[in-house]
Design a protein around this motif. Sequence first.
Motif, short mmCIF file in Angstrom:
data_model
loop_
_atom_site.label_atom_id
_atom_site.label_comp_id
_atom_site.label_asym_id
_atom_site.label_seq_id
_atom_site.Cartn_x
_atom_site.Cartn_y
_atom_site.Cartn_z
N PHE A 110 4.87 5.76 2.23
CA PHE A 110 4.14 7.02 2.28
C PHE A 110 4.59 7.89 1.11
CE2 PHE A 110 4.00 11.52 3.40
CZ PHE A 110 2.64 11.68 3.61
N CYS A 111 3.64 8.57 0.50
CA CYS A 111 3.93 9.51 -0.58
C CYS A 111 3.15 10.79 -0.29
CB CYS A 111 3.53 8.93 -1.93
SG CYS A 111 4.02 9.93 -3.34
N ALA A 112 3.85 11.91 -0.19
CA ALA A 112 3.18 13.19 0.03
C ALA A 112 2.42 13.56 -1.24
CB ALA A 112 4.19 14.27 0.39
N VAL A 113 1.10 13.69 -1.10
CA VAL A 113 0.24 13.94 -2.27
C VAL A 113 -0.83 14.96 -1.93
CG1 VAL A 113 -1.47 12.91 -3.83
CG2 VAL A 113 0.58 11.62 -3.23
N ASP A 114 -0.93 15.95 -2.78
CA ASP A 114 -2.09 16.84 -2.81
C ASP A 114 -2.86 16.40 -4.04
OD1 ASP A 114 -3.89 18.91 -3.47
OD2 ASP A 114 -2.57 20.47 -2.70
N VAL A 115 -4.06 15.85 -3.85
CA VAL A 115 -4.79 15.26 -4.97
C VAL A 115 -5.20 16.28 -6.03
CG1 VAL A 115 -5.56 13.25 -3.67
CG2 VAL A 115 -7.01 15.30 -3.78
N THR A 116 -5.01 17.55 -5.77
CA THR A 116 -5.31 18.57 -6.78
C THR A 116 -4.10 18.85 -7.67
OG1 THR A 116 -4.70 20.48 -5.40
CG2 THR A 116 -6.98 19.66 -5.22
N ALA A 130 2.74 13.58 7.05
CA ALA A 130 3.88 12.71 6.79
C ALA A 130 4.28 11.86 8.00
CB ALA A 130 5.08 13.51 6.30
N GLU A 131 4.26 12.43 9.19
CA GLU A 131 4.65 11.66 10.37
C GLU A 131 3.72 10.47 10.58
OE1 GLU A 131 5.29 12.28 15.16
OE2 GLU A 131 5.47 14.04 13.85
N LYS A 132 2.41 10.72 10.54
CA LYS A 132 1.43 9.64 10.69
C LYS A 132 1.50 8.66 9.53
CE LYS A 132 -2.71 10.53 12.16
NZ LYS A 132 -4.06 11.10 12.29
N VAL A 192 0.81 -1.21 0.00
CA VAL A 192 0.00 0.00 0.00
C VAL A 192 0.84 1.27 0.00
CG1 VAL A 192 -1.83 1.25 1.20
CG2 VAL A 192 -1.80 -1.25 1.26
N VAL A 193 0.50 2.18 -0.91
CA VAL A 193 1.04 3.53 -0.91
C VAL A 193 0.03 4.41 -0.18
CG1 VAL A 193 1.68 5.55 -2.30
CG2 VAL A 193 2.35 3.25 -3.04
N ILE A 194 0.46 4.96 0.93
CA ILE A 194 -0.38 5.87 1.70
C ILE A 194 -0.13 7.26 1.13
CG2 ILE A 194 -0.80 6.84 3.98
CD1 ILE A 194 0.50 3.88 4.75
N ALA A 195 -1.10 7.77 0.41
CA ALA A 195 -0.98 9.07 -0.26
C ALA A 195 -1.76 10.10 0.56
CB ALA A 195 -1.53 8.98 -1.68
N ASP A 196 -1.03 11.05 1.13
CA ASP A 196 -1.69 12.06 1.97
C ASP A 196 -0.86 13.33 1.93
OD1 ASP A 196 -3.42 13.26 3.93
OD2 ASP A 196 -3.79 11.26 4.75
#
Length: 100
Positions: free
Chosen positions: A55-61, A41-43, A32-36
Amino acid sequence: MDISGVSAIVTGGASGIGEATARLLAKRGAKVVIADLERQAEKGNALAKEIGGSFCAVDVTKTEDIINAVEMAKSMGPLRVLVNSAGIGFAQRTIGKDGT
């Protein structure tokens, strides 16, 4: 459905429904890629470590962020699952007492 060995992206995956979904997918064998958002990022990283994901830092816009998440997922296995849980909601009435 057997999802062992496939990759999954869960937007909004660091908390709430997204977190629960990421845990379930990992339990069933998905990577699983946790995109948030970056502020999660810490969580997100803690959850990723716990479930064997990333984890991948993602702004869905932002298209570039989505592309980065897809590429990360593709590197973990065939991308077969996407769950969109990103969003912010507020508890409020849809219609007021006066009908507006």
